[in-house]
Design a protein around this motif. Structure first.
Motif, mmCIF file in Angstrom:
data_model
loop_
_atom_site.group_PDB
_atom_site.id
_atom_site.type_symbol
_atom_site.label_atom_id
_atom_site.label_comp_id
_atom_site.label_asym_id
_atom_site.label_seq_id
_atom_site.Cartn_x
_atom_site.Cartn_y
_atom_site.Cartn_z
ATOM 1 N N GLY A 11 0.761 -1.231 0.000
ATOM 2 C CA GLY A 11 0.000 0.000 0.000
ATOM 3 C C GLY A 11 0.796 1.289 0.000
ATOM 4 O O GLY A 11 0.214 2.367 -0.136
ATOM 5 N N ASP A 226 -1.687 4.128 -1.042
ATOM 6 C CA ASP A 226 -3.065 3.777 -1.351
ATOM 7 C C ASP A 226 -3.995 4.679 -0.539
ATOM 8 O O ASP A 226 -4.101 4.537 0.686
ATOM 9 C CB ASP A 226 -3.298 2.302 -1.015
ATOM 10 C CG ASP A 226 -4.643 1.783 -1.495
ATOM 11 O OD1 ASP A 226 -5.575 2.590 -1.643
ATOM 12 O OD2 ASP A 226 -4.762 0.555 -1.701
ATOM 13 N N ARG A 229 -6.678 2.992 1.591
ATOM 14 C CA ARG A 229 -6.211 2.058 2.634
ATOM 15 C C ARG A 229 -5.420 2.756 3.736
ATOM 16 O O ARG A 229 -5.578 2.459 4.920
ATOM 17 C CB ARG A 229 -5.347 0.967 1.997
ATOM 18 C CG ARG A 229 -4.694 0.040 3.016
ATOM 19 C CD ARG A 229 -3.905 -1.049 2.346
ATOM 20 N NE ARG A 229 -3.136 -1.816 3.312
ATOM 21 C CZ ARG A 229 -2.342 -2.832 3.005
ATOM 22 N NH1 ARG A 229 -2.220 -3.232 1.743
ATOM 23 N NH2 ARG A 229 -1.674 -3.464 3.950
#
Length: 267
Positions: A11, A226, A229
């Motif tokens: 991520g 991300d 996330r």
């Protein structure tokens, strides 16, 4: 290939020594995926003052990020649909400390990251009902366009699950931003109290020191993460930190997957 794989699994990734040039963040982003432009343009400029790089027909853009004030943990642009997938932040001008000694008197500003997927799973283990409420209760995210000349509104739960049926659906994305409204809908007093308690507990876990990654940018650093996330935050910026110019942009998830498959098949 390794960078894209890390972004799709872990991520986030930090790239050092990127040329400190205006627009480099866009050029770098386009090597990874397709660019997600917004009404702020192809990129945005984070300084300690409103963004004066006007888009045609719009006023000077204002946001909490464009001040020296601290910013709590959040995802960017939860009031957009779809929400931007990945964010890039490039430190063009930035103070720095000796290696391993941040913050210091010459550079006090810090950035923070926390894996919201991990925090959500901690909440689910601790209190399944709290997790369920954050998956089900739609909240209102909103923004005035940055110049007060428009409005963006999106209503959705804090936690988005993968398509399917049943309680075991995997977490797909997180939307969380106190500076973007996240107003609860009309609910019974008991359910509203339970919802606020669930959201407060999620925030408490996210701010727990053992789960937070601290980072101080160095000039030329470029962070990719991300946006659905990772929650990110920033400390206040001290007057002694000097000139700070961080340029950012967004890229799409599907373009990352496309390039990952393309490059993987060439190896």
């Amino acid at each position: 290939l390794a960078l894209v794989e890390e972004l799709l699994t872990g991520g986030q990734a930090l790239v050092r020594g990127v040329p400190r040039e205006d627009g480099e963040v866009v050029r770098f982003g386009q090597t990874l995926s397709t660019l997600r432009s917004t009404d702020w343009g192809a990129c945005f400029n984070v300084r300690t003052k409103p963004d004066a790089s006007k888009v045609a027909g719009q006023g000077v853009k204002k946001d909490l990020a464009y001040t020296p004030k601290p910013i709590g943990f959040h995802t960017d642009n939860p009031y957009r649909f779809p929400t931007p997938d990945f964010q890039l932040l490039h430190a063009i001008d930035h103070c720095s400390c000796p290696e391993g000694h941040a913050p210091c008197s010459d550079c006090q500003v810090m950035n923070y990251m926390v894996d919201a997927f991990y925090i959500a799973q901690l909440l689910r283990q601790e209190d399944p009902e709290a997790y369920r409420l954050l998956c089900e209760v739609p909240v209102r995210f909103e923004n005035d366009g940055g110049d007060g000349g428009s409005a963006l509104v999106h209503v959705a739960p804090h936690f988005e699950l993968e398509e399917g049926h049943g309680a075991e659906r995997a977490l797909k994305g997180v939307r969380f931003s106190a500076k973007s409204g996240q107003y609860a809908p009309p609910l019974s007093p008991e359910r509203l109290e339970a919802f606020y308690r669930a959201r407060r507990r999620f925030s408490e876990l996210a701010h727990s020191e053992q789960y937070v990654m601290s980072l101080q940018f160095k000039p030329g650093d470029l962070l990719v993460f991300d946006n659905q996330r990772l929650l990110h935050a920033r400390s206040s910026i001290a007057p002694t930190d000097g000139e700070r110019w961080v340029q950012g942009c967004y890229i799409d998830r599907d373009g990352l997957w496309l390039n990952y498959e393309r490059w993987r098949r060439r190896v």
